[in-house]
Design a protein around this motif. Structure first.
Motif, PDB file in Angstrom:
ATOM      1  N   GLY A  22      64.871  91.524  -4.245  1.00 48.77           N
ATOM      2  CA  GLY A  22      65.266  91.634  -5.656  1.00 48.77           C
ATOM      3  C   GLY A  22      64.525  92.741  -6.382  1.00 48.77           C
ATOM      4  N   VAL A  23      63.237  92.890  -6.115  1.00 55.23           N
ATOM      5  CA  VAL A  23      62.444  93.941  -6.770  1.00 55.23           C
ATOM      6  C   VAL A  23      62.933  95.318  -6.341  1.00 55.23           C
ATOM      7  CG1 VAL A  23      60.145  94.971  -6.868  1.00 55.23           C
ATOM      8  CG2 VAL A  23      60.412  92.522  -7.183  1.00 55.23           C
ATOM      9  N   VAL A  24      63.175  95.494  -5.037  1.00 55.61           N
ATOM     10  CA  VAL A  24      63.628  96.796  -4.534  1.00 55.61           C
ATOM     11  C   VAL A  24      65.002  97.141  -5.098  1.00 55.61           C
ATOM     12  CG1 VAL A  24      64.327  98.049  -2.459  1.00 55.61           C
ATOM     13  CG2 VAL A  24      62.219  96.707  -2.454  1.00 55.61           C
ATOM     14  N   ILE A  25      65.913  96.185  -5.074  1.00 59.22           N
ATOM     15  CA  ILE A  25      67.259  96.439  -5.601  1.00 59.22           C
ATOM     16  C   ILE A  25      67.201  96.674  -7.109  1.00 59.22           C
ATOM     17  CG2 ILE A  25      69.504  95.360  -6.041  1.00 59.22           C
ATOM     18  CD1 ILE A  25      69.336  94.155  -3.253  1.00 59.22           C
ATOM     19  N   GLY A  26      66.353  95.912  -7.803  1.00 60.27           N
ATOM     20  CA  GLY A  26      66.214  96.103  -9.254  1.00 60.27           C
ATOM     21  C   GLY A  26      65.685  97.487  -9.604  1.00 60.27           C
ATOM     22  N   ALA A  27      64.727  97.978  -8.839  1.00 59.99           N
ATOM     23  CA  ALA A  27      64.190  99.318  -9.096  1.00 59.99           C
ATOM     24  C   ALA A  27      65.257 100.381  -8.863  1.00 59.99           C
ATOM     25  CB  ALA A  27      62.978  99.570  -8.213  1.00 59.99           C
ATOM     26  N   ALA A  28      66.014 100.235  -7.789  1.00 61.39           N
ATOM     27  CA  ALA A  28      67.081 101.196  -7.508  1.00 61.39           C
ATOM     28  C   ALA A  28      68.166 101.124  -8.580  1.00 61.39           C
ATOM     29  CB  ALA A  28      67.674 100.935  -6.128  1.00 61.39           C
ATOM     30  N   PHE A  29      68.481  99.913  -9.011  1.00 63.03           N
ATOM     31  CA  PHE A  29      69.492  99.735 -10.041  1.00 63.03           C
ATOM     32  C   PHE A  29      69.034 100.348 -11.362  1.00 63.03           C
ATOM     33  CE2 PHE A  29      71.547  97.189 -13.357  1.00 63.03           C
ATOM     34  CZ  PHE A  29      72.863  97.466 -13.041  1.00 63.03           C
ATOM     35  N   GLY A  30      67.746 100.200 -11.669  1.00 61.31           N
ATOM     36  CA  GLY A  30      67.193 100.809 -12.879  1.00 61.31           C
ATOM     37  C   GLY A  30      67.337 102.318 -12.857  1.00 61.31           C
ATOM     38  N   LYS A  31      67.146 102.921 -11.698  1.00 58.84           N
ATOM     39  CA  LYS A  31      67.310 104.376 -11.575  1.00 58.84           C
ATOM     40  C   LYS A  31      68.757 104.790 -11.806  1.00 58.84           C
ATOM     41  CE  LYS A  31      63.464 105.154  -8.418  1.00 58.84           C
ATOM     42  NZ  LYS A  31      63.082 105.593  -7.067  1.00 58.84           N
TER      43      LYS A  31
END
Length: 135
Positions: A22-31
């Motif tokens: 979730g953290v990795v996907i959230g960071a990518a989604f934020g970008k």
């Protein structure tokens, strides 16, 4: 139990792995959303407001001081509210998209089946019902 085996047990739990994903996907989604805001939304807002980039909007408290040669002696003091507005729009779009995705996920997710009634409870219900019947 050794520290390594405890760590393996900790890592192998589903919650830790789910959180990491979730953290990795959230960071990518934020970008992705930041790129959308910086590359599409803010240029349109800047164009509508006269061609100035939103991140450059500011209120100058004290202008830069220049010497006779035109070299800057003291930097300007300014409130850069445009950058704040751009970051706030970025945050609101991320929050909106996460809300929509979670809403769709909750709609698709099937509810967990109700747990089966334990055998002893069923037996007690039968006894209760038989005692209620008139003789």
């Amino acid at each position: 139990m050794g520290m390594i085996s405890e760590f393996k047990e900790f890592i192998s739990r589903g919650n830790v792995v789910d959180l990491a994903v979730g953290v990795v996907i959230g960071a990518a989604f934020g970008k992705i959303v930041t790129a959308l805001v910086d590359g599409i939304v803010m240029p349109v807002v800047g164009f509508i407001s006269g061609g100035v980039s939103v991140s450059d909007w500011k209120y100058v408290l004290r202008p830069a001081q220049l010497d006779a040669a035109g070299k800057e002696v003291a930097a300007e003091v300014a409130l850069k509210y445009g950058l704040f507005i751009q970051t706030a729009i970025d945050f609101l779009l991320i929050a909106l998209v996460i809300f929509v995705v979670l809403k769709a996920y909750n709609k698709v997710r099937t509810p967990a089946p109700a747990p089966a009634t334990p055998e002893d409870v069923l037996l007690l219900r039968e006894i209760r019902d038989s005692l209620k019947k008139p003789a």
